[in-house]
Design a protein around this motif. Structure first.
Motif, PDB file in Angstrom:
ATOM      1  N   GLU A   1      -3.405  10.130   7.184  1.00 30.09           N
ATOM      2  CA  GLU A   1      -3.198   9.171   7.266  1.00 30.09           C
ATOM      3  C   GLU A   1      -4.625   8.919   6.942  1.00 30.09           C
ATOM      4  O   GLU A   1      -5.885   8.982   7.909  1.00 30.09           O
ATOM      5  CB  GLU A   1      -2.861   8.839   9.079  1.00 30.09           C
ATOM      6  CG  GLU A   1      -3.325   7.158   9.819  1.00 30.09           C
ATOM      7  CD  GLU A   1      -2.250   5.517   9.271  1.00 30.09           C
ATOM      8  OE1 GLU A   1      -1.952   5.083   9.562  1.00 30.09           O
ATOM      9  OE2 GLU A   1      -1.202   7.077   8.146  1.00 30.09           O
ATOM     10  N   CYS A   2      -4.886   7.656   6.394  1.00 30.10           N
ATOM     11  CA  CYS A   2      -6.953   8.041   5.584  1.00 30.10           C
ATOM     12  C   CYS A   2      -6.984   8.598   5.075  1.00 30.10           C
ATOM     13  O   CYS A   2      -6.410  10.083   5.358  1.00 30.10           O
ATOM     14  CB  CYS A   2      -6.892   6.846   6.238  1.00 30.10           C
ATOM     15  SG  CYS A   2      -5.939   4.968   7.123  1.00 30.10           S
TER      16      CYS A   2
ATOM     17  N   ASN B   1       0.932  -1.355   0.010  1.00 27.24           N
ATOM     18  CA  ASN B   1      -0.361  -0.137   0.058  1.00 27.24           C
ATOM     19  C   ASN B   1       0.537   1.327   0.076  1.00 27.24           C
ATOM     20  O   ASN B   1       0.411   1.759   0.489  1.00 27.24           O
ATOM     21  CB  ASN B   1      -1.011  -0.547   1.227  1.00 27.24           C
ATOM     22  CG  ASN B   1      -1.974  -0.829   0.910  1.00 27.24           C
ATOM     23  OD1 ASN B   1      -2.823  -0.957   0.077  1.00 27.24           O
ATOM     24  ND2 ASN B   1      -1.642  -1.926   2.235  1.00 27.24           N
ATOM     25  N   PHE B   2       1.255   1.485  -1.497  1.00 22.94           N
ATOM     26  CA  PHE B   2       2.628   2.612  -0.917  1.00 22.94           C
ATOM     27  C   PHE B   2       2.228   3.795  -1.376  1.00 22.94           C
ATOM     28  O   PHE B   2       1.021   3.484  -2.209  1.00 22.94           O
ATOM     29  CB  PHE B   2       3.343   2.246  -1.590  1.00 22.94           C
ATOM     30  CG  PHE B   2       5.112   3.598  -2.400  1.00 22.94           C
ATOM     31  CD1 PHE B   2       5.597   3.724  -1.408  1.00 22.94           C
ATOM     32  CD2 PHE B   2       4.857   4.339  -3.874  1.00 22.94           C
ATOM     33  CE1 PHE B   2       6.530   4.718  -1.256  1.00 22.94           C
ATOM     34  CE2 PHE B   2       5.195   4.812  -3.647  1.00 22.94           C
ATOM     35  CZ  PHE B   2       6.570   5.686  -2.715  1.00 22.94           C
ATOM     36  N   THR B   3       2.212   4.670  -0.494  1.00 24.58           N
ATOM     37  CA  THR B   3       1.347   5.987  -1.110  1.00 24.58           C
ATOM     38  C   THR B   3       2.507   7.218  -1.701  1.00 24.58           C
ATOM     39  O   THR B   3       3.025   7.931  -0.527  1.00 24.58           O
ATOM     40  CB  THR B   3       1.080   6.729   0.134  1.00 24.58           C
ATOM     41  OG1 THR B   3       0.078   5.727   1.020  1.00 24.58           O
ATOM     42  CG2 THR B   3       0.364   7.578   0.072  1.00 24.58           C
TER      43      THR B   3
ATOM     44  N   GLY C   1      -4.851  18.932   2.018  1.00 26.81           N
ATOM     45  CA  GLY C   1      -5.643  17.939   1.164  1.00 26.81           C
ATOM     46  C   GLY C   1      -4.769  16.759   0.869  1.00 26.81           C
ATOM     47  O   GLY C   1      -3.867  16.481   1.400  1.00 26.81           O
ATOM     48  N   ILE C   2      -5.363  15.713   0.250  1.00 28.48           N
ATOM     49  CA  ILE C   2      -5.204  14.471   0.344  1.00 28.48           C
ATOM     50  C   ILE C   2      -3.418  14.317  -0.340  1.00 28.48           C
ATOM     51  O   ILE C   2      -3.369  13.265   0.485  1.00 28.48           O
ATOM     52  CB  ILE C   2      -6.716  13.322   0.180  1.00 28.48           C
ATOM     53  CG1 ILE C   2      -6.222  13.422  -1.312  1.00 28.48           C
ATOM     54  CG2 ILE C   2      -7.648  13.230   0.883  1.00 28.48           C
ATOM     55  CD1 ILE C   2      -7.506  12.743  -2.385  1.00 28.48           C
ATOM     56  N   ASN C   3      -3.253  14.986  -0.853  1.00 28.25           N
ATOM     57  CA  ASN C   3      -1.663  14.764  -1.544  1.00 28.25           C
ATOM     58  C   ASN C   3      -0.776  15.554  -0.737  1.00 28.25           C
ATOM     59  O   ASN C   3       0.365  15.472  -1.490  1.00 28.25           O
ATOM     60  CB  ASN C   3      -2.012  15.099  -3.065  1.00 28.25           C
ATOM     61  CG  ASN C   3      -2.495  16.903  -3.094  1.00 28.25           C
ATOM     62  OD1 ASN C   3      -2.887  17.102  -2.293  1.00 28.25           O
ATOM     63  ND2 ASN C   3      -1.664  17.279  -4.042  1.00 28.25           N
ATOM     64  N   THR C   4      -1.061  15.732   0.392  1.00 29.64           N
ATOM     65  CA  THR C   4      -0.407  16.708   1.186  1.00 29.64           C
ATOM     66  C   THR C   4       1.238  15.160   0.793  1.00 29.64           C
ATOM     67  O   THR C   4       1.064  14.181   1.595  1.00 29.64           O
ATOM     68  CB  THR C   4      -0.198  16.497   2.916  1.00 29.64           C
ATOM     69  OG1 THR C   4      -1.671  17.691   2.230  1.00 29.64           O
ATOM     70  CG2 THR C   4       0.616  17.512   3.707  1.00 29.64           C
ATOM     71  N   PRO C   5       2.640  15.918   1.925  1.00 26.58           N
ATOM     72  CA  PRO C   5       3.450  14.919   1.109  1.00 26.58           C
ATOM     73  C   PRO C   5       3.509  15.062   3.059  1.00 26.58           C
ATOM     74  O   PRO C   5       3.454  15.662   3.791  1.00 26.58           O
ATOM     75  CB  PRO C   5       5.167  15.980   0.949  1.00 26.58           C
ATOM     76  CG  PRO C   5       4.126  17.673   1.024  1.00 26.58           C
ATOM     77  CD  PRO C   5       2.260  17.136   0.220  1.00 26.58           C
TER      78      PRO C   5
ATOM     79  N   PHE D   1       2.307  10.235  17.185  1.00 24.30           N
ATOM     80  CA  PHE D   1       0.763  10.560  17.412  1.00 24.30           C
ATOM     81  C   PHE D   1       0.275  10.520  16.846  1.00 24.30           C
ATOM     82  O   PHE D   1      -0.065  11.094  15.502  1.00 24.30           O
ATOM     83  CB  PHE D   1       0.815  11.774  18.599  1.00 24.30           C
ATOM     84  CG  PHE D   1       1.407  12.015  19.610  1.00 24.30           C
ATOM     85  CD1 PHE D   1       1.114  11.226  21.302  1.00 24.30           C
ATOM     86  CD2 PHE D   1       2.278  12.274  19.920  1.00 24.30           C
ATOM     87  CE1 PHE D   1       1.698  11.687  21.705  1.00 24.30           C
ATOM     88  CE2 PHE D   1       3.157  12.472  20.903  1.00 24.30           C
ATOM     89  CZ  PHE D   1       2.867  12.167  21.958  1.00 24.30           C
ATOM     90  N   ASN D   2      -1.501  10.431  17.104  1.00 25.23           N
ATOM     91  CA  ASN D   2      -3.215  10.420  16.023  1.00 25.23           C
ATOM     92  C   ASN D   2      -3.333  11.568  16.232  1.00 25.23           C
ATOM     93  O   ASN D   2      -4.001  11.898  17.684  1.00 25.23           O
ATOM     94  CB  ASN D   2      -3.766   9.115  15.597  1.00 25.23           C
ATOM     95  CG  ASN D   2      -3.574   7.667  15.136  1.00 25.23           C
ATOM     96  OD1 ASN D   2      -2.623   7.441  16.562  1.00 25.23           O
ATOM     97  ND2 ASN D   2      -2.951   8.361  13.898  1.00 25.23           N
ATOM     98  N   PHE D   3      -4.023  12.363  15.246  1.00 24.47           N
ATOM     99  CA  PHE D   3      -4.846  13.601  15.610  1.00 24.47           C
ATOM    100  C   PHE D   3      -5.976  13.790  13.917  1.00 24.47           C
ATOM    101  O   PHE D   3      -5.620  13.027  13.053  1.00 24.47           O
ATOM    102  CB  PHE D   3      -4.241  14.724  16.091  1.00 24.47           C
ATOM    103  CG  PHE D   3      -3.556  15.218  14.738  1.00 24.47           C
ATOM    104  CD1 PHE D   3      -3.765  16.531  14.195  1.00 24.47           C
ATOM    105  CD2 PHE D   3      -2.415  15.218  14.057  1.00 24.47           C
ATOM    106  CE1 PHE D   3      -2.836  16.965  12.819  1.00 24.47           C
ATOM    107  CE2 PHE D   3      -1.052  15.962  13.670  1.00 24.47           C
ATOM    108  CZ  PHE D   3      -1.679  16.731  12.591  1.00 24.47           C
TER     109      PHE D   3
END
Length: 486
Positions: free
Chosen positions: A353-354, A154-156, A336-340, A326-328
């Motif tokens: 993360e998802c 699942n390489f992003t 955006g979803i394509n943020t590096p 940490f998750n937040f």
């Protein structure tokens, strides 16, 4: 410098393949065995072993028939150890070497491999690290061709974005030039270009950024570990559940080490494994590879590394160091979803993360603030006090974020220079080391496994020259530091 002199040819102990070299070619033995007799003996041994295994099925990859000997024993079955096992088997006939991997925890619940964030980047200052991670990208790209259609991590491919202040801008440019020369694909972005491309970012105190356009991103480290382990096992590698608790030493009058008395050399060709039931069993070996992550330093001491005279006085400086992830969740309009994966020049990082505005983040502490590494308990105040102020300054949308979870894991931290130690130990001619990657191990595991296999089977590095990462640099006090971006 210390030197090892072998007075007579070293007689290397091989298991049932005593008449074959590491390449599988026939060589002279001290005692000739008729080839037909040898063939029937080996077949008989194999059938007997298979019969015992069928009568006592294995569970969790742990063999019930304990091996008393092996050509190569690998201590540590994480990504690095499993990669080494895979490459040794892949580069030879699958039956030419008997390889045993000793893993203390087959669930890997505290393993550095599976608790990492699975990052892959080429944005380093040392050519060796750039090349190791370039091959990591190539390995992931060809997984299905090598391991079959079900091989998936699942390489992003959203890359890394490394930011620099005015003081660090020149170093970022120097690094990027070297990276591109070696095959990395990235681009430098000025403050204005950063704001244009990433409008969610506050760039007031940023001078420059470097964005990976190809071969960078993140993946599932658990999946890569399972692929490497299955690949090694499918080729005949045996995994043992147990702890290495000791080595047995043998006096070798045929080897002299400069700086020690004649006849004082003690070699190793047997280790002791403690099984989950407390029973201790020996395994004889021709070669031993230490790839035990953060536990490598303490296992090295069992072999008197760091506790003996001469070359043995230099310890293996690898320890467990705890790191928090940490998750937040970000309310409102998040990046955006394509943020590096964005690395601030303070060292703090974050990435998506998802979906649904979920992110993970972290920050390595300075040496004086290292958390206690004897457990994996979380300290959520570290986020509030150290990480949140940096994130809120860099991304205004993060001002009202709240932690939703997280985990902690261990780095196999090299206290000497925070880079991998790869290659033979200068005292023990049959001990190799692959550890101390300090957070880079998961992305470099494919190339490190290939490199160690080359050293053992070919006698030298064939693809990436990692000579500067050898144990010798500890003896001559020549650290290989990565130059950070500030």
């Amino acid at each position: 410098m210390f030197k090892i002199m072998i007075k007579t040819p070293v007689k290397v102990i091989y298991s049932k393949f005593a008449c074959r070299s590491l390449h599988g070619s026939v060589r002279k033995c001290d005692k000739f065995e008729n080839p037909f007799t040898r063939t029937f003996r080996v077949l008989k041994d194999d059938l007997s072993r298979k019969k015992q295994q069928l009568m006592q099925p294995t569970t969790s990859g742990v063999a019930n028939v304990f091996p008393s000997h092996a050509d190569i024993v690998i201590i540590g079955g994480g990504a690095v150890g499993s990669s080494i096992a895979y490459w040794l088997k892949q580069k030879t006939n699958a039956d030419a070497l008997k390889i045993v991997v000793v893993e203390r925890d087959p669930t890997y619940k505290e393993c550095s491999t599976v608790l990492s964030v699975g990052g892959l980047r080429q944005q380093f200052s040392l050519p060796e690290n750039i090349q190791l991670s370039l091959y990591g990208a190539e390995f992931l790209r060809t997984l299905k061709k090598r391991f079959g259609p079900d091989a998936e991590t699942n390489f992003t491919p959203h890359g890394y974005l490394v930011l620099a202040s005015e003081e660090g801008a020149q170093q970022l440019m120097d690094n990027q030039k070297l990276q591109k020369e070696l095959g990395a694909v990235n681009v430098l972005l000025t403050k204005e270009k950063l704001k244009e491309r990433f409008p969610w970012m506050n760039v007031d105190n940023v001078e420059l950024g470097c964005l990976g356009l190809e071969k960078e991103g993140w993946f599932d480290p658990w999946s890569l570990l399972q692929i490497l382990k299955k690949g090694a096992k499918d080729l005949g590698t045996e995994y043992i559940h147990g702890d290495v608790v000791d080595f047995n030493f043998t006096a070798r009058s045929d080897i002299m080490v400069e700086g020690t008395q004649q006849g004082s050399y003690e070699g190793i060709n047997e280790l002791i494994v403690q099984l989950p039931n407390g029973e201790r069993k020996p395994i004889k070996f021709a070669y031993c590879i230490l790839a035990a992550g953060g536990h490598s330093g303490e296992i090295a001491e069992l072999a008197k590394i760091g506790l003996g005279p001469g070359m043995l006085s230099v310890p293996l400086p690898v320890q467990n160091r705890k790191r928090y992830v940490f998750n937040f969740k970000c309310p409102g309009i998040p990046p955006g979803i394509n943020t590096p994966l964005t690395v601030d020049y303070s060292g703090a990082y974050f990435r998506r993360e998802c979906l649904g505005g979920s992110f993970i983040c972290g920050l390595s502490p300075p040496p004086e603030e290292e958390p206690i590494a004897d457990n994996l308990e979380m300290d959520h105040s570290y986020f509030d006090e150290k990480i949140w102020p940096i994130l809120a300054n860099r991304v205004p949308a993060f001002e009202s974020i709240k932690v939703t979870g997280g985990w902690s894991g261990y780095y196999d931290y090299n206290c000497f220079d925070q880079n991998g130690i790869i290659g033979p130990h200068p005292y023990y001619f049959n001990m190799y080391i692959a550890t101390g990657f300090s957070g880079h191990g998961i992305q470099q595991a494919p190339a490190v496994g290939r490199a160690v296999a080359e050293l053992i089977l070919d006698g030298r590095f064939q693809t990436i020259d990692l000579s500067r990462f050898s144990f010798d640099r500890l003896i001559v006090d020549k650290p290989m530091f990565e130059i950070g971006i500030y």
